[in-house]
Motif scaffolding. Structure first.
Motif, short mmCIF file in Angstrom:
data_model
loop_
_atom_site.label_atom_id
_atom_site.label_comp_id
_atom_site.label_asym_id
_atom_site.label_seq_id
_atom_site.Cartn_x
_atom_site.Cartn_y
_atom_site.Cartn_z
N SER A 6 -5.10 -8.22 -9.06
CA SER A 6 -4.81 -6.63 -9.64
C SER A 6 -5.96 -6.03 -9.93
N THR A 8 -6.20 -2.62 -12.13
CA THR A 8 -5.35 -1.60 -12.94
C THR A 8 -6.34 -0.43 -13.56
N GLN A 36 -3.14 -0.79 -8.94
CA GLN A 36 -2.67 -1.90 -8.00
C GLN A 36 -2.33 -3.20 -8.76
N THR A 37 -1.05 -3.51 -9.23
CA THR A 37 -0.73 -4.64 -9.97
C THR A 37 -0.58 -5.78 -9.05
N GLY A 38 -0.43 -5.53 -7.73
CA GLY A 38 -0.43 -6.63 -6.80
C GLY A 38 -1.02 -6.52 -5.47
N TYR A 40 -2.29 -8.12 -2.20
CA TYR A 40 -2.17 -9.15 -1.34
C TYR A 40 -2.81 -8.86 0.04
N TRP A 153 -1.34 -16.18 -13.12
CA TRP A 153 -2.26 -15.03 -13.20
C TRP A 153 -3.36 -15.37 -14.30
N LYS A 249 5.14 -11.79 -9.37
CA LYS A 249 4.38 -11.38 -8.03
C LYS A 249 3.45 -10.06 -8.44
N GLU A 250 3.68 -9.68 -9.63
CA GLU A 250 2.37 -8.50 -9.97
C GLU A 250 1.88 -8.73 -11.42
N ASP A 251 0.83 -8.23 -11.71
CA ASP A 251 0.35 -8.35 -12.97
C ASP A 251 -0.47 -7.09 -13.46
#
Length: 273
Positions: A6, A8, A36-38, A40, A153, A249-251
């Motif tokens: 991520s 942020t 952008q918390t995830g 990929y 995470w 999935k996100e952080d």
């Protein structure tokens, strides 16, 4: 391997940190940078890269080119499936086209820097730093609910301070990233991995990203010959980093507020420096 991270913070926080701590200016050719918390593989994400006479903050696609040997093997496997389905072998021309158009979703971590495939991009002109606030490793450990823990995470602390991976980029690479896109030419990036420290090894006993912690390390990575820069491909000391989230999935996860961003006249987001 690190398969997600991520970022942020915002453009001004990154630029202020680079200017006040790393002591160099950066041209921001990126527009707005929403949290952008995830991130990929194959997504666009910000990097700071060397360019002739300046350094540039820009978004590139995550995933360097896969080796031609691996792509050839993928194409051969696909050719075998097609031949079995059609009841005939492909012609040399058909197989050559299959190889040319073989989708390459990219290699998002670089470990074996002795490989001839990577050596072309190890010089300072292809080096970059990749800003992040946390990163994820997949844990196969079983949790209290009987399910695998999944994404674990990591960050330097709960505030998720801004930090940087050691990255490399490949300019104007032509390939098929997705069948639906066809052949494209674009700039790509990835970052190095190394052995894990004891914190990351809880989730991944094999690897962790290479993280640059000091202005001196940043400068070596961005400017030094490979003989010196390669010494930075090493794990963080044991005890450094902590787990900040599991199974998301996100952080930060949706139920947790992301760290605050700052305007141009505010202090930059806290960092590990």
């Amino acid at each position: 391997m690190c398969h997600a991270y991520s970022i942020t913070t915002n453009v001004e926080a990154i630029r202020q940190m680079v200017q006040t701590i790393f002591r160099f200016d950066v041209a921001a050719n990126i527009g707005n940078l929403t949290p952008q918390t995830g991130v990929y593989p194959d997504m666009l994400a910000p990097i700071i890269r060397n360019q002739p006479g300046f350094r540039e903050l820009i978004k590139l696609r995550w995933g360097l080119p896969t080796s031609s040997q691996a792509l050839y093997k993928q194409a051969q496997d696909r050719a075998d499936r097609i031949a079995k389905k059609q009841g005939r072998d492909l012609t040399a021309e058909e197989f050559a086209e299959l190889v040319r158009m073989e989708p390459d979703r990219g290699t998002h971590n670089v470990r074996n820097t002795k490989s001839a495939h990577w050596k072309r991009w190890l010089g300072p002109e292809f080096r970059c730093i990749v800003p992040f606030t946390s990163f994820a490793e997949v844990s196969s450990e079983i949790g209290p609910d009987g399910k695998k823990l999944g994404n674990t995470w990591f960050a330097f602390d709960d505030s998720r301070p801004l930090a940087f991976f050691a990255g490399i980029f490949a300019p104007q690479w032509t390939s098929v990233r997705k069948t639906s896109e066809g052949m494209i030419t674009t700039d790509l990036f990835a970052f190095l991995t190394t052995n894990p420290n004891n914190v990351v090894a809880v989730a991944n006993p094999d690897a962790m990203p290479v993280i640059l912690r000091t202005p001196e390390e940043i400068e070596i990575w961005m400017t030094a010959p490979w003989e010196e820069a390669q010494k930075l491909q090493r794990p963080l000391p044991d005890g450094v980093l902590q787990i900040v989230s599991i199974g998301n999935k996100e952080d930060p996860p949706e139920d947790e507020e992301p760290p605050p961003t700052f305007a141009a006249d505010d202090d930059p987001q806290p960092s590990l420096f």
